[in-house]
Enzyme design. Structure first.
Site, PDB file in Angstrom:
ATOM      1  N   HIS A 195       0.824  -1.210   0.000  1.00  0.00           N
ATOM      2  CA  HIS A 195       0.000   0.000   0.000  1.00  0.00           C
ATOM      3  C   HIS A 195       0.855   1.256   0.000  1.00  0.00           C
ATOM      4  O   HIS A 195       0.505   2.261  -0.608  1.00  0.00           O
ATOM      5  CB  HIS A 195      -0.918   0.009   1.222  1.00  0.00           C
ATOM      6  CG  HIS A 195      -2.232  -0.627   0.937  1.00  0.00           C
ATOM      7  ND1 HIS A 195      -3.011  -1.197   1.897  1.00  0.00           N
ATOM      8  CD2 HIS A 195      -2.901  -0.785  -0.213  1.00  0.00           C
ATOM      9  CE1 HIS A 195      -4.102  -1.669   1.346  1.00  0.00           C
ATOM     10  NE2 HIS A 195      -4.053  -1.439   0.057  1.00  0.00           N
ATOM     11  N   GLU A 439       2.678 -13.039 -29.607  1.00  0.00           N
ATOM     12  CA  GLU A 439       3.958 -12.826 -28.919  1.00  0.00           C
ATOM     13  C   GLU A 439       4.974 -13.913 -29.224  1.00  0.00           C
ATOM     14  O   GLU A 439       6.055 -13.952 -28.643  1.00  0.00           O
ATOM     15  CB  GLU A 439       3.738 -12.635 -27.416  1.00  0.00           C
ATOM     16  CG  GLU A 439       2.790 -13.610 -26.767  1.00  0.00           C
ATOM     17  CD  GLU A 439       2.479 -13.251 -25.300  1.00  0.00           C
ATOM     18  OE1 GLU A 439       3.098 -12.337 -24.748  1.00  0.00           O
ATOM     19  OE2 GLU A 439       1.629 -13.938 -24.725  1.00  0.00           O
ATOM     20  N   ASP A 463       7.483 -10.484 -25.082  1.00  0.00           N
ATOM     21  CA  ASP A 463       7.817 -11.859 -25.462  1.00  0.00           C
ATOM     22  C   ASP A 463       8.174 -11.977 -26.940  1.00  0.00           C
ATOM     23  O   ASP A 463       9.037 -12.770 -27.305  1.00  0.00           O
ATOM     24  CB  ASP A 463       6.648 -12.793 -25.135  1.00  0.00           C
ATOM     25  CG  ASP A 463       6.665 -13.163 -23.666  1.00  0.00           C
ATOM     26  OD1 ASP A 463       7.754 -13.555 -23.187  1.00  0.00           O
ATOM     27  OD2 ASP A 463       5.632 -13.036 -22.992  1.00  0.00           O
ATOM     28  N   CYS A 510       0.290  -4.320 -26.375  1.00  0.00           N
ATOM     29  CA  CYS A 510       0.288  -4.137 -24.915  1.00  0.00           C
ATOM     30  C   CYS A 510       1.653  -4.407 -24.298  1.00  0.00           C
ATOM     31  O   CYS A 510       1.807  -4.346 -23.084  1.00  0.00           O
ATOM     32  CB  CYS A 510      -0.783  -5.009 -24.269  1.00  0.00           C
ATOM     33  SG  CYS A 510      -0.549  -6.764 -24.573  1.00  0.00           S
TER      34      CYS A 510
HETATM   35  C1  PEP Z   1       4.273  -9.169 -23.589  1.00  0.00           C
HETATM   36  O1  PEP Z   1       4.844 -10.249 -23.664  1.00  0.00           O
HETATM   37  O2  PEP Z   1       4.573  -8.182 -24.277  1.00  0.00           O
HETATM   38  C2  PEP Z   1       3.177  -8.970 -22.620  1.00  0.00           C
HETATM   39  C3  PEP Z   1       2.467  -7.869 -22.603  1.00  0.00           C
HETATM   40  O3  PEP Z   1       2.967  -9.961 -21.723  1.00  0.00           O
HETATM   41  P1  PEP Z   1       3.886 -10.213 -20.418  1.00  0.00           P
HETATM   42  O4  PEP Z   1       4.832  -9.074 -20.302  1.00  0.00           O
HETATM   43  O5  PEP Z   1       2.942 -10.320 -19.290  1.00  0.00           O
HETATM   44  O6  PEP Z   1       4.550 -11.515 -20.774  1.00  0.00           O
HETATM   45 MG    MG Z   2       3.934 -11.958 -22.786  1.00  0.00          MG
END
Ligand code: PEP
Ligand code: MG
Length: 579
Positions: A195, A439, A463, A510
């Site tokens: 927190h 990925e 990834d 992402c």
């Molecule tokens: C990624 O691989 O870009 C991703 C967003 O997943 P993580 O970082 O959780 O593997």
């Molecule tokens: Mg990933």
């Protein structure tokens, strides 16, 4: 030579100031036998300490300005409530009388008994609340032993612009120190999910936790630099370093205040293209940060954090409660819930006793592979996500897809769960969009296959880069090879975006690359129209989007994709960002 102390940066920003060491954290106490005749004096001493603790917390509460967000004052209210609870006010009194012992020891015994109860709780959130109990107990202990709790008051003068170095800080202490004008803090213990860490982030206070400072390394009054973005504290600094950090700090502060005005502005390019700017979250608490930064929704909710740091696996109801809390917290904004990406570096309880040791864990049973092999683990999650979709705009996203067979199997399983829920009369959104993460290079190269069968795609560059360049993302020795601008990486990303355009399937990104403003124009130029980024990066990315014209970016990005010369690609990126 300056001295560098490393830790975990839990927020961003640079602070420069004098060290102020605070005595906080664990308080050592010992058992002392109390003669029967003095027992009631001991009880009275304990009750006085409780009253003083309440007065201190109320003083902190009153010292915090009205405008402070409710989630900050809630921490203090929780501690005040604990000081009214019989578990801390009555039980220790009984222990003093039963064991003929001192108040400190009775309180320690009660604290240890509570720790055992908390340890057995199923609810991970309640389990973490033991931290609050410890903070309140430490406050009472410090009063009992006559030590100074800083809440009783260093002057504001001593603390203004100081960098506080402490063993640990409670959220209440953090809020007060912020109010007293400290520049930042460094703690020996603590993790990024506490927190106190959440509070530091929401207050925008530079902070590092988990450093292992010893007292002779840092002395009261030393001038230090706290670079939270890099997770380092610099001491014994040269004048030139100080000057360059002061310049950096001024630039950062100016930039942040300029960016604040973008919170409610739309993410639209200079030539009128609307971009969806979403946030990545790991915890329910992060949703608040995402909303505060003005995110259009959540593009990646990493559910595996629910499964980590515990000795059991959350069941369907616990997961449902968690997903619903997040969905409701978003008040109608869309959320993409990613199914658990466990395995590799993300260990979990059910696997702890496993005999099998993968030679290459990142290439082994991870994410969707693990889920399809272990449907007892996967089915409750799919049911919980589908059920949560009845209450808000939920999308489901599958990580680490690599083949058509795997995709079909996952889709069939989801279909089976839909039928099951319908039979049971449980509500869910029959049209909940299902997407996949791209990925793995194989998935990027055959992205059309995934685009044909899914409602959306999201590029996980963390990834994708790891697997394309064959560099283990958790191995320090190959970090230097990590390169989002490698021609192979750029071409794979472009293939995924093109596949989405061809089948009119939305493509998002992402991975961390989406949140790095140096790459925003490159991605816009490739045609990416949905970014999912850490909440702290959102405004910087929005700023670049607003200052970009797609029509000017596209030809330069085409040249970048055609090049296999790293120097040329670097120069073209420089040109894009200078436009
Ligand atoms: C990624 O691989 O870009 C991703 C967003 O997943 P993580 O970082 O959780 O593997
Ligand atoms: Mg990933």
């Amino acid at each position: 030579m300056s001295l560098t102390i490393s830790g975990i940066g839990i927020s961003r920003g640079i602070a420069i100031g004098r060290v102020y060491r605070l005595e906080t954290g664990i308080v050592e106490v010992y058992e002392v036998a109390i003669p029967r005749a003095q027992l009631e004096d001991e009880v009275a001493r304990f009750r006085r300490a409780i009253r003083t603790a309440r007065q201190q917390l109320k003083a902190i509460r009153n010292a915090i300005p009205e405008s402070t967000p409710a989630d900050i004052t809630e921490f203090i209210d929780t501690h005040l409530l604990m000081l009214e609870d019989s578990m801390l006010t009555v039980a220790p009194v009984e222990l003093i009388r039963q064991n003929l012992c001192n108040a400190e020891w009775a309180l320690k015994m009660q604290r240890d008994a509570l720790a055992r109860v908390f340890d057995e709780m199923d609810d991970p959130y309640l389990r973490t609340r033991m931290d609050d109990v410890d903070h309140v107990v430490a406050r009472i202990q410090r009063i009992l032993i006559g030590g100074s709790s800083h809440a009783s008051g260093q002057s504001d003068e001593q603390l203004r612009d100081a960098i506080v170095v402490a063993h640990d800080l409670t959220p209440a202490e953090t809020a007060l120190l912020h109010h007293q004008g400290i520049a930042g803090f460094v703690t020996e213990s603590g993790g990024p999910l506490s927190h106190t860490a959440i509070l530091a982030r929401s207050l925008g206070m530079p902070a590092i936790v988990g450093t292992h400072i010893t007292s002779h390394q840092i002395r009261d009054g030393d001038t230090v630099i706290l670079d939270a973005g890099r997770g380092v504290l610099l001491a014994e600094i040269a004048e030139s370093t100080l000057k360059s950090y002061r310049r950096k700090q001024r630039e950062q502060q100016k930039r942040l205040s300029e960016l604040d005005r973008l919170k409610s502005a739309p993410a639209v390019t200079g030539d009128g293209l609307g971009i969806r700017l979403l946030a990545n979250v790991e915890l329910e608490e992060d949703v608040r940060a995402a909303r505060r930064a003005g995110a259009d929704g959540i593009g990646l909710y990493r559910t595996e954090f629910l499964f980590m740091n515990r000795s059991d696996v959350p069941d369907e109801e616990e997961q449902l409660a968690q997903y619903l809390a997040v969905v409701r917290g978003l008040r109608g904004l869309p959320i993409t819930i990613r199914t658990m990406d466990l395995g590799a570096d993300k260990g979990y309880a059910a696997d702890a006793g496993s005999e099998r040791l993968a030679t290459n864990p990142a290439l082994s049973l991870r994410a969707i592979r693990l889920c399809l092999k272990n449907t007892e683990l996967f089915r409750p999650q799919l049911r919980a996500i589908l059920r949560a979709s009845a209450e808000g705009p939920v999308r489901l996203m599958i990580p680490m897809l690599s083949s058509a067979g795997e995709l079909n199997e996952a889709l069939e399983l989801i279909e089976d769960i839909r039928r099951e829920l319908a039979r049971e009369g449980l509500a869910f959104d029959p049209d909940m969009p299902i997407g996949g993460m791209i990925e793995v290079p194989a998935a990027a190269l055959s992205a059309t296959l995934f685009a044909r069968k899914l409602d959306f795609l999201s590029i996980g560059t963390n990834d994708l880069i790891q697997y394309t360049l064959a560099i283990d993302r958790v191995d320090d020795s190959v970090t230097y090879l990590y390169d989002p601008l490698h021609p192979a990486v750029l071409r794979l990303i472009n293939m995924v975006i093109e596949a989405g355009q061809r089948y009119q399937v939305p493509v998002s990104m992402c991975g961390e690359m989406a949140g790095d403003p140096r790459y925003t124009r490159l991605l816009l130029g490739m045609g990416l129209s949905e970014f999912s980024v850490p909440p702290t990066a959102l405004l910087e990315v929005k700023d670049v989007i607003q200052r970009s014209h797609i029509s000017r970016l596209t030809p330069v990005v085409k040249d970048m994709l055609a090049s296999d010369d790293p120097a040329e690609i670097g120069a073209l990126l420089g040109a894009l960002n200078a436009m």
